[in-house]
Design an enzyme around this catalytic site. Sequence first.
Site, PDB file in Angstrom:
ATOM      1  N   HIS A  34       0.777  -1.204  -0.011  1.00 22.51           N
ATOM      2  CA  HIS A  34       0.035  -0.146  -0.065  1.00 22.51           C
ATOM      3  C   HIS A  34       0.887   1.302  -0.081  1.00 22.51           C
ATOM      4  O   HIS A  34       0.426   2.304  -0.680  1.00 22.51           O
ATOM      5  CB  HIS A  34      -0.973   0.105   1.142  1.00 22.51           C
ATOM      6  CG  HIS A  34      -1.694  -1.046   1.543  1.00 22.51           C
ATOM      7  ND1 HIS A  34      -1.559  -2.249   2.268  1.00 22.51           N
ATOM      8  CD2 HIS A  34      -2.785  -1.278   0.678  1.00 22.51           C
ATOM      9  CE1 HIS A  34      -2.800  -3.105   2.287  1.00 22.51           C
ATOM     10  NE2 HIS A  34      -3.357  -2.373   1.287  1.00 22.51           N
ATOM     11  N   ASP A 147      -3.486  -8.051  -7.111  1.00 21.43           N
ATOM     12  CA  ASP A 147      -5.041  -8.400  -7.324  1.00 21.43           C
ATOM     13  C   ASP A 147      -5.173  -8.233  -8.688  1.00 21.43           C
ATOM     14  O   ASP A 147      -5.903  -7.401  -9.227  1.00 21.43           O
ATOM     15  CB  ASP A 147      -5.841  -7.455  -6.489  1.00 21.43           C
ATOM     16  CG  ASP A 147      -5.745  -7.836  -4.910  1.00 21.43           C
ATOM     17  OD1 ASP A 147      -5.780  -8.820  -4.499  1.00 21.43           O
ATOM     18  OD2 ASP A 147      -5.169  -6.849  -4.348  1.00 21.43           O
TER      19      ASP A 147
HETATM   20  O1  PAF Z   1      -7.865  -3.980  -2.884  1.00 21.98           O
HETATM   21  C1  PAF Z   1      -8.665  -3.859  -1.948  1.00 21.98           C
HETATM   22  O2  PAF Z   1      -7.914  -3.529  -0.840  1.00 21.98           O
HETATM   23  C2  PAF Z   1     -10.064  -3.568  -1.963  1.00 21.98           C
HETATM   24  O3  PAF Z   1     -10.511  -4.616  -2.869  1.00 21.98           O
HETATM   25  C3  PAF Z   1     -10.265  -2.187  -2.522  1.00 21.98           C
HETATM   26  C4  PAF Z   1     -10.007  -1.771  -4.126  1.00 21.98           C
HETATM   27  C5  PAF Z   1      -9.828  -1.139  -1.679  1.00 21.98           C
HETATM   28  C6  PAF Z   1     -11.961  -2.215  -2.441  1.00 21.98           C
HETATM   29  O4  PAF Z   1     -12.502  -2.230  -1.332  1.00 21.98           O
END
Ligand code: PAF
Length: 279
Positions: A34, A147
């Site tokens: 992140h 993802d």
């Molecule tokens: O990837 C994630 O953490 C979630 O799927 C997201 C994109 C924040 C949507 O809740």
Amino acid sequence: MKVVTTLEDLRHARAALPGPVGLVPTMGYLHEGHVSLARRARAECASVAASIFVNPTQFGPSEDLASYPRDLPRDLALLEAVGVDLVWTPPPEVVYPAGFQTWVTVNEVTQHLEGAQRPTHFRGVTTVVAKLFNAFRPDRAYFGQKDAQQVVVIKQMARDLNFAVAIVVCPTVREHDGLAMSSRNAYLDPAQRAAAPVLFHALSAAATAYAAGERDAEILRELMAGIIDAEALARRQYVSCADPETLQELYGPIQRALLSMAVYIGKTRLIDNLVLGDM
Ligand code: PAF
């Protein structure tokens, strides 16, 4: 860094941000993956916004919504350190008020891989991401390649619904032993943590075979499956060698492919992927 919870405060704070605005949507319990998205947004945008919301609608009834790890003070400190300007941390009733009944669904690219195993997952993702795009009106939005299917689905939704946002895909960030960073890694006990890099080992073995000239999709799948099955703590849910755009399973000779898998290590479901060939 401004932290807001209501939609009204978010709109007000967003209106004051100079553009372009980069958005980093998250479910919190942030890790280096992140942080890499936020750093990239910081480098590319005049303003950086983030959301922290554990989205209930993307969890199935038997999944880990209740136990999903949360640590808001730590998350906010990490975002502040990167120089994020605005964070939205809405409670569920702000995102899904009483009477909520509108969903965003993407029909085809959601049918395979994760969508086949988690039938209501992508409807929850696209609905919340559409709401985030409406609320933040970002110029750019940052997602991780970890993802892979989510990225394909969100790009499709943004195209189909004319969201004026560039979807920026950032590389998967890995631990020193190859394990892809994930908030769910926190569930692993020490023995499971030691077994978890098996996903990356299997993907890497297939990538090595591809580099050496192997082009048969079925052989690549079998190679990955064999490595997962040799790890006693791992239970394979699927391994895939699919078209990177349509996500349909490939058979016979391939050029480009998305290798991906979902594997249980104990009760923890992990996913990972690698792309073969030019992106
Ligand atoms: O990837 C994630 O953490 C979630 O799927 C997201 C994109 C924040 C949507 O809740």
